[in-house]
Enzyme design. Structure first.
Site, PDB file in Angstrom:
ATOM      1  N   HIS A   1      -0.177 -11.776 184.075  1.00 59.15           N
ATOM      2  CA  HIS A   1      -0.178 -12.647 182.882  1.00 59.15           C
ATOM      3  C   HIS A   1       1.181 -12.527 182.192  1.00 59.15           C
ATOM      4  O   HIS A   1       1.456 -11.529 181.537  1.00 59.15           O
ATOM      5  CB  HIS A   1      -1.290 -12.238 181.910  1.00 59.15           C
TER       6      HIS A   1
ATOM      7  N   HIS B   1      -8.203 -17.439 177.636  1.00 60.69           N
ATOM      8  CA  HIS B   1      -7.811 -16.896 176.336  1.00 60.69           C
ATOM      9  C   HIS B   1      -9.093 -16.849 175.520  1.00 60.69           C
ATOM     10  O   HIS B   1      -9.577 -17.883 175.060  1.00 60.69           O
ATOM     11  CB  HIS B   1      -6.747 -17.756 175.644  1.00 60.69           C
TER      12      HIS B   1
ATOM     13  N   LYS C   1      -5.737 -22.155 183.368  1.00 58.73           N
ATOM     14  CA  LYS C   1      -5.841 -21.396 182.119  1.00 58.73           C
ATOM     15  C   LYS C   1      -6.583 -22.184 181.050  1.00 58.73           C
ATOM     16  O   LYS C   1      -6.242 -23.337 180.781  1.00 58.73           O
ATOM     17  CB  LYS C   1      -4.417 -21.066 181.628  1.00 58.73           C
TER      18      LYS C   1
ATOM     19  N   HIS D   1      -5.879 -10.495 178.551  1.00 58.81           N
ATOM     20  CA  HIS D   1      -5.416  -9.634 177.445  1.00 58.81           C
ATOM     21  C   HIS D   1      -6.551  -9.206 176.516  1.00 58.81           C
ATOM     22  O   HIS D   1      -6.565  -9.524 175.323  1.00 58.81           O
ATOM     23  CB  HIS D   1      -4.284 -10.283 176.656  1.00 58.81           C
TER      24      HIS D   1
ATOM     25  N   ASP E   1       1.172  -9.979 179.267  1.00 59.37           N
ATOM     26  CA  ASP E   1       1.251 -10.976 178.196  1.00 59.37           C
ATOM     27  C   ASP E   1       2.596 -10.904 177.481  1.00 59.37           C
ATOM     28  O   ASP E   1       2.681 -11.135 176.266  1.00 59.37           O
ATOM     29  CB  ASP E   1       0.095 -10.847 177.192  1.00 59.37           C
TER      30      ASP E   1
ATOM     31  N   HIS F   1       9.787 -14.480 171.795  1.00 61.14           N
ATOM     32  CA  HIS F   1      10.188 -15.480 170.790  1.00 61.14           C
ATOM     33  C   HIS F   1      11.502 -14.994 170.197  1.00 61.14           C
ATOM     34  O   HIS F   1      11.710 -13.784 170.047  1.00 61.14           O
ATOM     35  CB  HIS F   1       9.153 -15.570 169.660  1.00 61.14           C
TER      36      HIS F   1
ATOM     37  N   HIS G   1       4.501 -14.894 180.060  1.00 63.74           N
ATOM     38  CA  HIS G   1       5.109 -16.121 179.546  1.00 63.74           C
ATOM     39  C   HIS G   1       6.599 -16.067 179.855  1.00 63.74           C
ATOM     40  O   HIS G   1       7.310 -15.237 179.279  1.00 63.74           O
ATOM     41  CB  HIS G   1       4.889 -16.241 178.033  1.00 63.74           C
ATOM     42  N   LEU G   2       7.054 -16.926 180.768  1.00 64.00           N
ATOM     43  CA  LEU G   2       8.475 -16.918 181.137  1.00 64.00           C
ATOM     44  C   LEU G   2       9.282 -17.971 180.390  1.00 64.00           C
ATOM     45  O   LEU G   2      10.502 -18.007 180.505  1.00 64.00           O
ATOM     46  CB  LEU G   2       8.636 -17.097 182.650  1.00 64.00           C
TER      47      LEU G   2
END
Ligand code: NCD
Ligand code: ZN
Length: 350
Positions: free
Chosen positions: A16, A139, A102, A177, A250, A254, A18-19
């Protein structure tokens, strides 16, 4: 170096992550690829990845961003929407583009506005996914504003997850997560088609971290960290050796300006320290011998994929974590910023 000061593992995967995209993707991708052979890449881009063509194109951009010497394979996911076409999902799976799909409840988290408003709207999609054994990644939080933010995962189990599994008992589901004792208990009691990922930060922090001496936006992520008793339940699950629980960071970068804001974004960027952080937790729990199962074996078994053929080494040496990383894309604060960890990733074993 004696065995207790070094750990050799089958190369791990991240189930899991986020790229992101663009310059942020180019900034963060190698931090995941340096350690993990494969990663399940989340589709919550703007716009979200809802078609086979979009996932193929995103996969190409990821491969172009990663140092080829790291030998990294992104595994793509489809972002489910109320009116997603089951044929598109099934075709993407058959063509080896979509490893999984997802579920984001609409407005539950970052870039989830296009998510699902009512899981019943996915009945045809879920039926199809169940029949082709395509994993549903969840999620697991309700978005009902009358439900306390710290209770949203537990309520999701009752209102959404349990009823959905009752209707699709063979659906392969990853509860992503997880953050609560209730999620640990639910997954433990469910059939072998239900697993869960656990992040390094939910093993390391409880909800106090967000308020220690002032408001701490770099510990704000979704689902929120919970009370200490929940953290302890997660640590027991991760280190138990139960194959239903596996590694999913996860990692969710940012820019600093987007975190340190009157309305800061949710997400913790842990990729630079993820495996080191898990090693520390397993070490503290006296379970270093179970790290390989959690990090490298349970995930591929759940997804029906082979484990990786190469091995990597971790050494018990100080790792000073920078306060922030500066990229062309901007500055990002990593998890454990400014701290020194006791384990360090030492690369592939020849
Ligand atoms: C994720 C993100 O930033 O994309 N944020 C987070 O806090 N984990 C979205 C998500 O996984 O909920
Ligand atoms: Zn996520």
């Amino acid at each position: 170096m004696n065995a207790a000061n070094e750990l050799v593992l089958i190369r791990p995967d991240d189930w899991h992550v986020h790229l992101r995209d663009g310059d942020l993707l180019r900034a963060v991708a190698d931090h995941t690829a340096r350690v993990f052979a494969r990663a399940i890449v989340m589709p919550n881009l703007k716009p979200p990845v809802t078609t086979v063509a979009a996932a193929r194109a995103y996969r190409e951009r990821i491969l172009a961003a990663v140092d080829p010497a790291l030998g990294f394979t992104p595994l793509m996911t489809a972002y489910l929407t109320d009116d997603i076409d089951p044929d598109e999902i099934a075709r993407g799976h058959a063509e080896g583009v979509f490893t999984a799909a997802k579920l984001y409840p609409a407005n539950a988290t970052t870039n989830s506005a296009a998510g699902v408003t009512d899981i019943r709207r996915l009945d045809r999609v879920l039926e199809r996914m169940q029949s082709i054994d395509m994993p549903l990644l969840v999620h697991g939080e309700v978005v009902d504003h009358t439900v306390d933010v710290f209770d949203r995962e537990a309520v999701f189990i009752e209102r959404v997850l349990a009823p959905t599994l009752a209707r699709f008992p063979a659906l392969r589901v990853v509860f992503e997560h997880i953050t609560t004792r209730q999620a640990v208990e639910f997954v433990t009691a469910a059939g072998p088609n239900v697993g869960a990922t656990i992040t390094p930060h939910h093993l390391e922090i409880n909800r106090n971290a967000m308020f220690e001496g002032g408001i701490r936006p770099h510990f704000y992520c979704l689902p929120l960290a919970k009370r200490e008793a929940h953290r302890l339940a997660l640590r027991r699950a991760a280190t138990s050796g139960n194959p239903k629980f596996f590694l999913g960071t996860d990692s969710a970068p940012h820019r600093v300006a987007d975190k340190e804001s009157a309305c800061g974004c949710a997400g913790i960027w842990n990729a630079p320290v993820a495996i080191e952080s898990y090693a520390r937790v397993f070490d503290e729990e006296g379970a270093l011998d179970r790290l390989e199962g959690f990090a490298s074996i349970h995930g591929p078994r759940f997804y029906g994929l082979p484990v990786n053929a190469t091995r990597v080494r971790l050494v018990r040496e100080p790792l000073a974590v920078p306060e922030r990383y500066t990229f062309d894309a901007g500055e990002i604060v990593p998890f454990h910023a400014g701290r020194t960890l006791g384990w360090r990733y030492a690369g592939a074993v020849d």
